[in-house]
Design an enzyme around this catalytic site. Structure first.
Site, PDB file in Angstrom:
ATOM      1  N   THR A 189       0.812  -1.217   0.000  1.00 23.68           N
ATOM      2  CA  THR A 189       0.000   0.000   0.000  1.00 23.68           C
ATOM      3  C   THR A 189       0.846   1.267   0.000  1.00 23.68           C
ATOM      4  OG1 THR A 189      -1.819  -1.094   1.100  1.00 23.68           O
ATOM      5  CG2 THR A 189      -1.780   1.261   1.311  1.00 23.68           C
ATOM      6  N   ARG A 217     -13.118  -8.828  -2.881  1.00 20.30           N
ATOM      7  CA  ARG A 217     -12.853  -8.332  -1.518  1.00 20.30           C
ATOM      8  C   ARG A 217     -12.391  -6.864  -1.579  1.00 20.30           C
ATOM      9  NH1 ARG A 217      -8.096  -5.941   1.035  1.00 20.30           N
ATOM     10  NH2 ARG A 217      -8.155  -6.431   3.239  1.00 20.30           N
ATOM     11  N   THR A 240      -2.332   1.687   6.682  1.00 17.94           N
ATOM     12  CA  THR A 240      -1.852   0.508   5.956  1.00 17.94           C
ATOM     13  C   THR A 240      -1.836  -0.688   6.894  1.00 17.94           C
ATOM     14  OG1 THR A 240       0.046  -0.530   4.895  1.00 17.94           O
ATOM     15  CG2 THR A 240       0.538   1.299   6.371  1.00 17.94           C
TER      16      THR A 240
HETATM   17  N1  ASP Z   1      -4.830  -2.114   3.978  1.00 13.73           N
HETATM   18  C1  ASP Z   1      -4.696  -2.782   2.732  1.00 13.73           C
HETATM   19  C2  ASP Z   1      -5.867  -3.732   2.570  1.00 13.73           C
HETATM   20  O1  ASP Z   1      -6.253  -4.370   3.517  1.00 13.73           O
HETATM   21  C3  ASP Z   1      -3.433  -3.554   2.596  1.00 13.73           C
HETATM   22  C4  ASP Z   1      -2.178  -2.902   3.092  1.00 13.73           C
HETATM   23  O2  ASP Z   1      -2.202  -1.798   3.605  1.00 13.73           O
HETATM   24  O3  ASP Z   1      -1.132  -3.511   2.985  1.00 13.73           O
HETATM   25  O4  ASP Z   1      -6.357  -3.858   1.480  1.00 13.73           O
END
Ligand code: ASP
Length: 320
Positions: A189, A217, A240
């Site tokens: 992210t 999702r 994130t």
């Molecule tokens: N928060 C993001 C998600 O769950 C993934 C991430 O931040 O790495 O889609």
């Protein structure tokens, strides 16, 4: 009967006025924070990988810093920084996004402007090269806030943004993580939060989501209040980590709410959400408040991140 002399009244008014001004940052100042994902990057990674991360974070921060330095808006700075991350295959947003369980890429992004709480987001797009720019168009050119799936891809086409085949986002390293090593919990992210010289806060987030996620999702990144939030009265936040946990705990909004309704400092509010509410290992946030204070907080072992401001601070970091 005269209770206060004229001088006393002047002194009281002066103290009152300076107290109210001290609640927002000094005019002409700016602050920008970025993240390239929270997770568990081993401190033993090869020196060239570490250098590549540091180089990309530095380049991203410089893009935003220059815009703010030249008197640009936090909205432009946030969009341009995130576009850079989306085009850099090191990060899990845009090119380099993780694979779904069906071997595709589905991208999520959102942006929010703290001046008037305007916001735009896209979820599950498959052909949009830079989802953050489409999120901005949703905010500026539609009466809506969030577009998902096919409708969002179609909207991108209608607005004339860059369209790519889904396999444009493929990179070998991500394929290995998904297909060969079965690493399900890759976190990545990209996010950016900034306050510009005019005191306006913008926050944005863009992601490929979680490796091997089920098709359809949607994580926290395109959800205002969970993964992104901005309000000039309090702060801006980009998150994130394990999206489901950030959604359940309304993390980004709650940091602002703790400041607004309970008078917490930015650091205290961020610490509360990341260390007391979320379980260890779930992720982190970057944030800036209306005074230009910043807090970058995570409960994983690493978070790719950076800070720059008009006082000359310029730092990029990976571990604690
Ligand atoms: N928060 C993001 C998600 O769950 C993934 C991430 O931040 O790495 O889609």
């Amino acid at each position: 009967m005269k209770i206060f002399s004229k001088t006393t009244i002047y002194i009281i008014s002066f103290l009152f006025l300076s107290a109210s001004f001290s609640f927002s940052q000094k005019e002409g100042n700016y602050t920008i924070v970025i993240h390239g994902g929270a997770g568990y990057i081993s401190p033993e990674i090869p020196a060239e990988v570490k250098e590549a991360y540091q180089k990309s974070l530095t380049a991203a921060l410089n893009i935003g810093k220059k815009i703010l330095d030249d008197g640009g808006t936090s909205l432009d700075a946030v969009e341009q920084v995130i576009r850079f991350f989306e085009n850099d295959s090191l990060f899990n947003s845009g090119k380099g996004a993780v694979f779904t369980s069906e071997g595709m890429h589905e991208l999520d992004a959102s942006i929010m402007v703290g001046k008037d709480l305007s916001t735009g987001a896209v979820a599950g797009v498959k052909t949009i090269k830079n989802p953050i720019s489409l999120a901005r168009l949703v905010m500026e050119k539609t009466p809506h806030v969030l577009f998902a799936g096919e409708g969002a891809d179609k909207l991108g086409k209608k607005f004339g943004v860059d369209i790519v085949d889904n396999n444009y986002f493929d990179v070998e390293r991500r394929y290995q993580q998904w297909k060969i090593k079965h690493q399900k919990n890759i976190k990545g992210t990209a996010g950016c939060v900034a306050i510009d010289k005019y005191g306006n806060i913008t926050a944005g987030t863009s992601t490929g989501g979680l490796t091997d996620k089920w098709p359809g999702r949607v994580g926290d990144s395109p959800l205002i209040n969970a993964g992104t939030y901005a309000d000039n009265k309090s702060c801006g936040v980009s998150a994130t980590g394990q999206g489901e946990l950030f959604i359940r705990n309304t993390v980004a909004y709650n940091i602002s709410a703790l400041m607004k309704f309970k008078g917490y400092s930015l650091q205290k509010a961020a610490d509360e959400m990341i260390f007391s509410i979320l379980p260890e290992g779930s992720g982190g946030i970057i944030s800036v408040d209306k005074e230009g204070n910043y807090a970058l907080v995570f409960n994983t072992s690493s978070m790719l991140r950076g800070i720059a401001n008009s006082d000359g601070v310029f730092e990029v970091k990976i571990w604690k």
